[in-house]
Structure formats: C-alpha cells, structure tokens
Design a protein around this motif. Structure first.
Motif, PDB file in Angstrom:
ATOM      1  N   ARG A 197       0.816  -1.217   0.000  1.00  0.00           N
ATOM      2  CA  ARG A 197       0.000   0.000   0.000  1.00  0.00           C
ATOM      3  C   ARG A 197       0.847   1.264   0.000  1.00  0.00           C
ATOM      4  O   ARG A 197       0.450   2.293  -0.532  1.00  0.00           O
ATOM      5  N   LEU A 198       2.005   1.194   0.631  1.00  0.00           N
ATOM      6  CA  LEU A 198       2.905   2.346   0.716  1.00  0.00           C
ATOM      7  C   LEU A 198       4.245   1.933   0.138  1.00  0.00           C
ATOM      8  O   LEU A 198       4.838   0.938   0.572  1.00  0.00           O
ATOM      9  N   VAL A 199       4.736   2.677  -0.835  1.00  0.00           N
ATOM     10  CA  VAL A 199       6.013   2.368  -1.475  1.00  0.00           C
ATOM     11  C   VAL A 199       6.941   3.567  -1.309  1.00  0.00           C
ATOM     12  O   VAL A 199       6.593   4.687  -1.685  1.00  0.00           O
ATOM     13  N   LEU A 200       8.116   3.333  -0.747  1.00  0.00           N
ATOM     14  CA  LEU A 200       9.114   4.381  -0.550  1.00  0.00           C
ATOM     15  C   LEU A 200      10.269   4.127  -1.510  1.00  0.00           C
ATOM     16  O   LEU A 200      10.881   3.056  -1.485  1.00  0.00           O
ATOM     17  N   GLY A 201      10.545   5.121  -2.347  1.00  0.00           N
ATOM     18  CA  GLY A 201      11.510   4.912  -3.421  1.00  0.00           C
ATOM     19  C   GLY A 201      12.591   5.957  -3.506  1.00  0.00           C
ATOM     20  O   GLY A 201      13.342   6.191  -2.561  1.00  0.00           O
ATOM     21  N   VAL A 202      12.672   6.646  -4.639  1.00  0.00           N
ATOM     22  CA  VAL A 202      13.805   7.503  -4.993  1.00  0.00           C
ATOM     23  C   VAL A 202      14.167   8.539  -3.925  1.00  0.00           C
ATOM     24  O   VAL A 202      15.360   8.750  -3.665  1.00  0.00           O
ATOM     25  N   PRO A 203      13.219   9.212  -3.286  1.00  0.00           N
ATOM     26  CA  PRO A 203      13.627  10.213  -2.288  1.00  0.00           C
ATOM     27  C   PRO A 203      14.450   9.653  -1.139  1.00  0.00           C
ATOM     28  O   PRO A 203      15.128  10.402  -0.443  1.00  0.00           O
ATOM     29  N   TYR A 204      14.418   8.338  -0.943  1.00  0.00           N
ATOM     30  CA  TYR A 204      15.104   7.724   0.194  1.00  0.00           C
ATOM     31  C   TYR A 204      16.365   6.970  -0.236  1.00  0.00           C
ATOM     32  O   TYR A 204      16.907   6.165   0.510  1.00  0.00           O
ATOM     33  N   GLY A 205      16.837   7.241  -1.455  1.00  0.00           N
ATOM     34  CA  GLY A 205      17.993   6.555  -1.990  1.00  0.00           C
ATOM     35  C   GLY A 205      19.293   7.029  -1.383  1.00  0.00           C
ATOM     36  O   GLY A 205      19.340   7.915  -0.523  1.00  0.00           O
ATOM     37  N   CYS A 206      20.382   6.418  -1.853  1.00  0.00           N
ATOM     38  CA  CYS A 206      21.730   6.764  -1.379  1.00  0.00           C
ATOM     39  C   CYS A 206      22.529   7.334  -2.546  1.00  0.00           C
ATOM     40  O   CYS A 206      22.675   6.683  -3.586  1.00  0.00           O
ATOM     41  N   ASP A 207      23.050   8.542  -2.374  1.00  0.00           N
ATOM     42  CA  ASP A 207      23.871   9.180  -3.401  1.00  0.00           C
ATOM     43  C   ASP A 207      25.340   8.828  -3.203  1.00  0.00           C
ATOM     44  O   ASP A 207      25.879   8.981  -2.100  1.00  0.00           O
ATOM     45  N   VAL A 208      25.969   8.370  -4.259  1.00  0.00           N
ATOM     46  CA  VAL A 208      27.416   8.144  -4.251  1.00  0.00           C
ATOM     47  C   VAL A 208      28.054   9.275  -5.048  1.00  0.00           C
ATOM     48  O   VAL A 208      27.827   9.402  -6.254  1.00  0.00           O
ATOM     49  N   GLU A 209      28.812  10.126  -4.360  1.00  0.00           N
ATOM     50  CA  GLU A 209      29.453  11.275  -4.990  1.00  0.00           C
ATOM     51  C   GLU A 209      30.902  10.950  -5.347  1.00  0.00           C
ATOM     52  O   GLU A 209      31.601  10.282  -4.573  1.00  0.00           O
ATOM     53  N   PHE A 210      31.328  11.459  -6.482  1.00  0.00           N
ATOM     54  CA  PHE A 210      32.712  11.260  -6.938  1.00  0.00           C
ATOM     55  C   PHE A 210      33.503  12.548  -6.686  1.00  0.00           C
ATOM     56  O   PHE A 210      33.341  13.537  -7.400  1.00  0.00           O
ATOM     57  N   TRP A 211      34.342  12.518  -5.644  1.00  0.00           N
ATOM     58  CA  TRP A 211      35.132  13.682  -5.264  1.00  0.00           C
ATOM     59  C   TRP A 211      36.459  13.650  -6.032  1.00  0.00           C
ATOM     60  O   TRP A 211      37.159  12.633  -6.054  1.00  0.00           O
ATOM     61  N   THR A 212      36.796  14.772  -6.646  1.00  0.00           N
ATOM     62  CA  THR A 212      37.979  14.844  -7.507  1.00  0.00           C
ATOM     63  C   THR A 212      39.164  15.473  -6.774  1.00  0.00           C
ATOM     64  O   THR A 212      38.993  16.309  -5.883  1.00  0.00           O
ATOM     65  N   GLU A 213      40.365  15.058  -7.183  1.00  0.00           N
ATOM     66  CA  GLU A 213      41.587  15.619  -6.604  1.00  0.00           C
ATOM     67  C   GLU A 213      42.162  16.642  -7.580  1.00  0.00           C
ATOM     68  O   GLU A 213      43.220  16.448  -8.183  1.00  0.00           O
ATOM     69  N   GLU A 214      41.434  17.769  -7.737  1.00  0.00           N
ATOM     70  CA  GLU A 214      41.870  18.820  -8.649  1.00  0.00           C
ATOM     71  C   GLU A 214      43.144  19.487  -8.154  1.00  0.00           C
ATOM     72  O   GLU A 214      44.018  19.887  -8.932  1.00  0.00           O
ATOM     73  N   THR A 215      43.234  19.642  -6.834  1.00  0.00           N
ATOM     74  CA  THR A 215      44.451  20.135  -6.192  1.00  0.00           C
ATOM     75  C   THR A 215      45.109  18.953  -5.486  1.00  0.00           C
ATOM     76  O   THR A 215      44.423  18.232  -4.749  1.00  0.00           O
ATOM     77  N   PRO A 216      46.391  18.726  -5.730  1.00  0.00           N
ATOM     78  CA  PRO A 216      47.049  17.575  -5.105  1.00  0.00           C
ATOM     79  C   PRO A 216      46.830  17.555  -3.589  1.00  0.00           C
ATOM     80  O   PRO A 216      47.019  18.566  -2.906  1.00  0.00           O
TER      81      PRO A 216
END
Length: 590
Positions: A197-216
């Motif tokens: 009856r109740l479906v919980l989806g995209v708003p409760y997902g997990c974001d994987v962020e890709f952090w860059t090493e632009e400065t050493p």
C-alpha cells in the motif's frame, strides 16, 4: 447497479478525473441517462493505465523473476513502471533510507573501496563520498550489486542541487554508461509494506558522490553540502552515529548505527536542534454517554451555534491516523501527551512508552471550573502538563503530517519558535455574537497585543501544528492574569475567550523576540464543502504537503456516516501502517 462495487468504481473514477465545477456544469446541462454513460466511459478510460501497469509488471517478472520475486520482495508499480520492492512489517522513511545506505556501504566495503559519509543537502536520502580515481571500481561494484538485487540508478550531473525524482533499473547497462560522466549517482531500492500500500523509493535513496583531486592532496565535492566541499585526500576516517546525517533522527537519543565519515562532518552546526521536542494533543469523544451527561448537566451554553455544533465533538478516528502520521514523518518527537476529559480511545495502547494520557484534572490550576467543553479553556492550561518539554508542538486531532518534517521546520536551533500566518484576516470591530468563535478570540487577542505592544494583529494562523514554548505560555498566564483566568473558567466558547495556543502565543512571542514567521506547504480541507473528494484525491496522489487539516464545524451526526465513507478510505490509504500506540490485537487483525 446502484450501491454495487461496480457503481462505486464508476463514481470514484468520475470524481477523480473531473473537478467538482465541471461535474456541476455537466449535471446542469446533461440528462441523468447521458451522464450515466459519460461516467461509465470515463471509468473505462481511467482503467486502461491500470491494465497497462499490470501487463508491464507481469512482463518484468517473467523476464527477471530473480529480481522481482522472492520471500523478501514483491512487484509494485511506481509512476507506471514495474519495480521490485522489499517488504517490511514496520516500514518507515528512516528505515528505507538506512536500508539503501547499508546496501551501498556493504558493496563499497566488499570491494575494498575507501569512502566516507557526507552531511548532504537532503534529510530523506544519504550521501557517500568516494574518490573519482576509484570511479571504475565503484561503478563495477554497484553494477554487480544491482544485477543481484533490484536496485535502480539515477545519474546526477555535476553541481546539480535538485533532488532526483526518477530512476532506471540498475541491471540495464545503458544507465552505467551515463553514470561514467556523472558527478554522483543515486542508488535506490524500493521498500513497501506487506500489502504494497505504501512504497518508498527515490527520495530515500543513497547518493554516491565522486570527489575529484583537482588540487594535489585535496578532494573536492561535485556539488555543495551542509559542511564543506573540500577535505584532505589522506584524512583519517572516523566513526559517527548516522543520526548526524539526517535531521529526521532523534536528537541526542536513540542514535542510529555508526557510519564511516571524516572529522569535518562530525562537528555540531549552529542550526542543529539539540533540545527535545514533545507533542500535545487535545481529544474528546463526543459520543461517550458519560461525557454527554456531564455536558448536559453543565450550567451555561455556547454563545454561537458553531461552537455548540456536534461536529466539534465528533470522532472519526482522526487521532489514530494523526499518530500514524507522526510515526512516519516525525520520528524525532520525544514524548506524546494526550489531554482528555478522562477519556481514552478504545484502540489506544496506553502502556506504550512515549505516550501519556493526561486528565483535565491534572493540568487545570483551578479544578473547580471543570468539567469544561471549551477548547480555548483547555488550551490555556497545556503548559501545566508535568514533564512536558520546553519546546512542543500542539496538535488538534484533525491535523496530519503529510510528508517528512524536521524540527527546524518548527523551531530555530537557538530556541525561537516559528508561526504560520494565514491569508485569512481577523475581522475588524468589537467581538459580536454574530462572529464565529475563532474571530471572537482573534479580536480579543488583538486587544491585548494592542494594549501591550501598540501593534494591531490582522491575520489568523494556519491550522497546522503549533510550535509552543512552556515558558512563554507561563509568562502569558502571568502577564494577562485576569483574562487568562476568565478563559480558563468559560465552560463553553464565550465572547471573552482568548485563543492562547493557536494565536496569542505566537504574537506575544514575536513581540518579545522569541518567535518568527515560518512557512510550511499546507492544505485545509473543509469536509462540508462539495469539492472535498477532489481535494482529498489530490492530497493522496501528490503527498507534497508538510501538513494538512481536515476540519468540520457545521456538520451534524447525520453527516457522519457519509463522511466516514469518504474519510476512512482516504486516511487508511494515506497512513496504512499502524503506529506503536495501537493495541496489538487490532494491528494483527488488520
């Protein structure tokens, strides 16, 4: 066909598809026979998407039975797309969020990939950072996970600040090609209750962020978060409670399991609410014979027909569903106090920790004025509840939370309360017997504010949960002692009432530097109006209101059956899962 399930289906589709005004115009110009054919045709058309959804689900299950079928999941439809959803007996948004986070963390740890949790921009979802140099390994690990389990993927562009709304099945390779250039990807597993009856989806997902090493030596985030967009690449990991990463979690108690993070994300922020927040309800069962006897024996009567109307005292089990809305959408609430005239709903389990039923006799400073049938009088005494937190929310039982809220929606971290002015104005002039009770009390409040602060209040307040402070209520009781005692002593709504909890507190606190205006997405539904079915249907379909009120001041006992037929299915569909405050035998027979 009248009264049959088929007739109900046809009428429901007709009302759902056409707004009230259009139906009114049709009724004026089209014969009942033709109108009946129109209804049937609309019902047939409305049923087509449902049939298509069923076919899509059947095809998806046939193609990948390993993903869509199993002892722990069932197929569901979300936005007309087939999804596999994991089943939980005790589903909540906080649980769905954590399940998705754990799935991602397990995949990263299993692949030996360094990571840390981030205080992201959203409370319903979680965020995990990885180094962009590990992107190929990360995507392979997540792709393998989605091949084994029904995970969905949403590529998020660099710098994107909006919350994702849609996702694609993670077992399809095309989505991973797009993820190769994304700043982040959201991983979502759908979660539902045993009956779907109740479906919980995209708003409760997990974001994987890709952090860059632009400065050493420095990792830079692909988008903003609540703490910092740069951290040392070689920074030492620490463990902290997941409670730090969502404001939905209770502050300072019942901490969520720990997660791996960086020290930068563990510091307390100035806007973190670290004080407890309680909830107070007032409730009456107007059909209780003992209560009716006390009311009949009480001397006096309400000055206005609306104040004496039976609708003010009718119970349609709104309290049960309001408590369910708290369970789902405000898990950070500490204790709940139910203020009654020695009444307890038959379904309520009073032994559950976190709930206390409070008698009027326990809070009235002058018990000789009891019994009372005046909500203004009862509200004037709420701050006398023993053990009540300094900061609390006051609910009427016809108020509901429509989506997740956080303490910051109602309070500032420095203790200031928020209030929510209505576009509706308090009428000008002196209180009159022709005024409805809310206007009379508003005029009396205005008189006190003018005398004390020299300003003229003109706006009513929205019917949303009222953020209150005990200290301010005590101060009002002392500052306006005579008027306060008068309100307390009025057994019925009277021309000299104050509305303390719903209005006067907010204006007094504002003028003394302890409250500021706030904003919530809110709907008010008057059950006596003909467009009620349409408004309820929109509320249910969108679920985008922080709060809504289902109010009624003019109905009679004769209207209750029809309103129950309308409200019962709506409330059950919106809040299908019992709260822990409902007796277990009722929960088991649902």
């Amino acid at each position: 066909m009248s009264g049959s399930p088929e007739a109900s289906r046809v009428v429901s589709a007709y009302r759902r598809v056409l707004p009230a005004y259009t139906r009114y115009r049709i009724a004026q110009h089209i014969t009942p026979e033709v109108r009946s054919q129109v209804k049937k045709r609309i019902a047939e058309v409305a049923a087509v998407p449902q049939q298509v959804d069923r076919i899509r689900v059947q095809r998806a299950v046939r193609r990948r039975p390993d993903l869509y079928s199993g002892p722990d999941r069932i197929p569901v439809t979300v936005d007309h797309q087939p999804r596999a959803a994991f089943v939980h007996e005790d589903l909540t948004p906080l649980l769905a969020r954590r399940e998705n986070l754990d799935a991602v963390l397990d995949a990263l740890e299993g692949a030996g990939i360094d990571h840390f949790c981030v205080r992201g921009a959203f409370d319903r979802s979680s965020t995990v950072a990885v180094a962009d140099r590990d992107r190929p390994r990360v995507l392979r690990a997540l792709a393998r996970l989605c091949e084994r389990t029904p995970g969905c993927v949403t590529p998020i562009p660099h710098g994107e600040s909006r919350e994702p709304r849609f996702c694609e099945p993670g077992h399809q390779p095309g989505v991973w090609k797009r993820a190769a250039a994304a700043g982040a990807v959201r991983l979502t597993w759908f979660h539902t209750d045993p009956e779907g009856r109740l479906v919980l989806g995209v708003p409760y997902g997990c974001d994987v962020e890709f952090w860059t090493e632009e400065t050493p030596g420095v990792l830079t985030a692909p988008r903003r978060n609540r703490v910092t967009e740069v951290v040392p690449a070689s920074g030492a990991p620490v463990e902290a409670s997941d409670s730090l990463f969502t404001r939905l979690a209770p502050a300072g108690r019942d901490p969520l399991p720990p997660v791996r993070t960086r020290a930068e994300f563990t510091a307390a922020r100035p806007d973190d609410v670290d004080f407890p927040v309680d909830v107070v309800y007032t409730w009456v069962d107007g059909s209780d014979p003992e209560w009716l006897r006390r009311r009949a024996q009480a001397a006096g009567q309400a000055y206005h027909a609306e104040a004496a109307n039976a609708a003010r005292y009718l119970s349609r089990d709104e309290l049960k569903y309001s408590l369910r809305s708290l369970r789902m959408h405000a898990p950070w609430v500490r204790n709940i106090y139910l203020v009654t005239d020695d009444q307890v709903p038959a379904w309520l389990d009073t032994s559950v920790p976190g709930l206390k039923v409070v008698s009027h006799k326990e809070i009235f400073s002058d018990p000789s004025v009891l019994p009372t049938f005046n909500s203004h009088a009862i509200e004037s005494q709420l701050h006398h509840i023993d053990g009540l937190a300094e900061h609390f929310l006051y609910f009427n039982d016809d108020m509901f939370l429509g989506r997740e809220v956080v303490p910051q929606d109602f309070f500032h971290a420095n203790g200031l309360t928020k209030f929510f002015p209505s576009p509706a104005n308090v009428p000008q002039g002196e209180p009159s017997e022709l005024d409805v009770p809310v206007s009379v009390a508003g005029k009396n409040n205005r008189e006190l504010i003018e005398e004390r602060f020299g300003t003229t209040l003109t706006q009513k307040m929205k019917h949303v949960p009222y953020p209150l402070r005990r200290s301010v209520l005590h101060e009002i009781e002392e500052e306006f002692a005579e008027r306060h005692r008068t309100t307390m002593g009025n057994r019925f709504r009277s021309l000299d009432d104050l509305s303390i909890a719903s209005s006067l507190h907010h204006y007094y606190a504002f003028h003394t530097g302890r409250a500021v205006p706030g904003n919530l997405r809110y709907s008010y539904v008057d059950l006596a109006l003909p467009d009620t079915p349409d408004r309820l249907a929109r509320l249910l379909a969108r679920r985008n209101r922080h709060a809504f009120c289902l109010n009624d001041t003019v109905s009679t006992e004769r209207d209750v059956e029809a309103q129950l037929a309308l409200l019962g299915p709506f409330l059950e569909a919106y809040f299908p899962l019992p709260s822990r405050f409902e007796k277990s035998d009722r929960r088991e027979t649902r």
